[in-house]
Scaffold this motif. Structure first.
Motif, short mmCIF file in Angstrom:
data_model
loop_
_atom_site.label_atom_id
_atom_site.label_comp_id
_atom_site.label_asym_id
_atom_site.label_seq_id
_atom_site.Cartn_x
_atom_site.Cartn_y
_atom_site.Cartn_z
N THR A 142 0.88 -1.18 0.00
CA THR A 142 0.00 0.00 0.00
C THR A 142 0.91 1.22 0.00
O THR A 142 2.13 1.09 0.11
N TYR A 242 0.28 7.62 -5.32
CA TYR A 242 -0.75 6.67 -5.78
C TYR A 242 -0.09 5.40 -6.30
O TYR A 242 0.74 5.46 -7.22
N ASP A 286 -1.43 -2.96 -4.10
CA ASP A 286 -2.82 -2.73 -3.69
C ASP A 286 -3.24 -1.37 -4.30
O ASP A 286 -2.80 -0.33 -3.82
N THR A 288 -6.12 0.16 -4.24
CA THR A 288 -7.41 0.64 -3.69
C THR A 288 -7.51 2.16 -3.71
O THR A 288 -8.55 2.72 -4.07
N LYS A 289 -6.41 2.85 -3.37
CA LYS A 289 -6.49 4.32 -3.24
C LYS A 289 -6.83 4.97 -4.59
O LYS A 289 -7.75 5.79 -4.67
N HIS A 291 -8.20 3.65 -7.11
CA HIS A 291 -9.54 3.22 -7.54
C HIS A 291 -10.61 4.03 -6.81
O HIS A 291 -11.50 4.61 -7.43
N GLU A 292 -10.48 4.10 -5.47
CA GLU A 292 -11.54 4.75 -4.70
C GLU A 292 -11.52 6.27 -4.84
O GLU A 292 -12.56 6.91 -4.94
N GLU A 293 -10.31 6.88 -4.88
CA GLU A 293 -10.25 8.36 -4.96
C GLU A 293 -10.47 8.86 -6.38
O GLU A 293 -11.08 9.91 -6.59
N GLY A 295 -11.18 6.71 -9.28
CA GLY A 295 -12.01 5.87 -10.16
C GLY A 295 -11.23 5.08 -11.20
O GLY A 295 -11.80 4.59 -12.17
#
Ligand code: NAD
Ligand code: TDX
Length: 339
Positions: A142, A242, A286, A288-289, A291-293, A295
């Protein structure tokens, strides 16, 4: 928008330039590249006549040249791809990695401070996190994973990342960093695993797999990386890192077998050779960041991406034949003998 893209005659930088010129017809892209062994002007031939494109042959370590370019072009953004990028070369000769990857980054950021900039983006790598054990598939890198490098290459990239974050905190430079996993796709230099195996297999030459071939890399199609950087430039938050990766972990040996199969070549070409010194076992991002922040999600499945890549090498023989017959050939023979 005026954007200086450094290292744009290399693998990812050239793909990024094509993506940006195509997507933003009102942007101007200035490619700054000193054309090392890994830089190839013929890669940029399709955009050389584009009025929104300029190529400048200078080194990012040359302060005078970099400042001159900023005075001429008044860039709004800088995206720094320029680097010595090959781990094996860094093990043989670390010095130039420190000069380009660390000093070059600081020169670019000094220019950004002096002339002002909307965004400085550093293209970094998952290798700054070191490696993960093979027997812990639950672990991923991460953005909070500590920096823990293995090779002179990854250490130089990590040093650059730390400088980028220091310029943000100390001078308020508006920076972002992306740390991406292994890329593959068109214009990948033939010293790297995937193009090396495609080209050797085409010539029925041995396919040199390091160690037991069980090291894991997390492969991402280059266009998906370019789209992630585009998104970070436009929507990413200043001062942030990122991670970019597509959850596509594969063992080296499996990649080589896929290439053999796709080209109709026998697996008997596979030759296990002495392992890379300090060889990282497993990389796994990973994402996730981002993707979530922002898109972002990867769009290309590995099965499609590797097929497209193999087809590209089959239809663009001239591009790589020039390379493998030139200076690179001397390096290859020094490393691997006359295999
Ligand atoms: P590459 O080796 O294909 O291209 C590097 C480019 O930088 C070449 O065109 C070269 O001429 C240029 N360059 C080198 N030194 C320079 C200097 N002093 N001044 C100006 N230009 C210089 O590399 P790549 O695989 O396209 O990687 C681009 C960036 O992405 C690097 O920063 C690398 O660390 C990072 N990265 C690569 C991957 C990957 O899988 N290839 C993954 C994550 C991050
Ligand atoms: O001949 C080979 N045989 C082999 O087994 C080569 C060239 C590589 N390998 C192995 C070493 C690695 O485990 O394949 C894997 C991939 O090797 P490289 O293509 O050299 O890539 P890697 O070392 O993983 O680094 C790449 O991804 C992260 C890029 O070169 C870096 O610039 C990026 O930061």
């Amino acid at each position: 928008m005026n954007i200086i893209v450094t290292g744009g005659a290399g693998f990812i930088g050239s793909n990024f330039i094509f993506h940006m010129l195509n997507k933003y017809p009102d942007y101007r892209i200035i490619c700054l590249d000193c054309l090392t062994y890994a830089g190839n002007l013929s890669t940029l031939a399709p955009v050389m006549d584009n009025p929104n494109f300029r190529f400048v042959k200078e080194s990012i370590t040359d302060r005078k040249a970099v400042y001159r370019l900023f005075e001429e072009e008044h860039p709004d953004m800088v995206v720094n791809f320029a680097a010595e990028s090959h781990v094996d070369r860094s093990i043989e000769n670390p010095q130039v990695f420190l000069e380009t990857n660390i000093i070059g980054t600081s020169v670019l950021m000094d220019a950004c401070r002096k002339y002002g900039i909307q965004r400085y983006h550093q293209v970094s790598t998952d290798e700054v996190y070191g490696d993960l054990p093979l027997d812990r598939p639950d672990l991923f890198f991460t953005e909070e994973t500590p920096i823990h490098t293995s090779s002179p290459y990854s250490s130089s990239k990590a040093a650059a990342d730390l400088l980028v974050l220091a310029y943000h905190r100390t001078y308020g430079l508006p920076v972002t960093i992306s740390r991406c996993s292994n890329n593959y796709g068109p214009y990948h230099f033939p010293e790297k695993l995937i193009p090396l195996m495609i080209i050797n297999a085409l010539h029925d030459k041995p396919l040199p797999v390091y160690g037991e071939g069980i090291n894991v890399r997390d492969w991402l199609y280059v266009e998906d990386h370019c789209k992630a950087i585009d998104l970070i430039l436009h929507k990413g938050h200043v001062g942030e890192v990122y991670n970019v990766g597509g959850h596509n972990e594969m063992k080296n040996i499996d990649i080589v077998k896929i290439i053999c199969k796709a080209l109709g070549k026998p697996e008997s070409l596979i030759t296990y050779v002495t392992d890379r010194k300090g060889h990282d076992m497993r990389y796994a991002i990973d994402p996730t960041k981002i993707h979530e922040e922002l898109g972002w999600l990867p769009e290309t499945k590995f099965a499609d991406g590797i097929q497209k890549t193999i087809e590209w090498y089959l239809t663009n023989r001239e591009w790589w034949e020039t390379i493998v017959s030139g200076e690179y050939q001397n390096y290859y023979e020094e490393m691997y003998g006359n295999r």
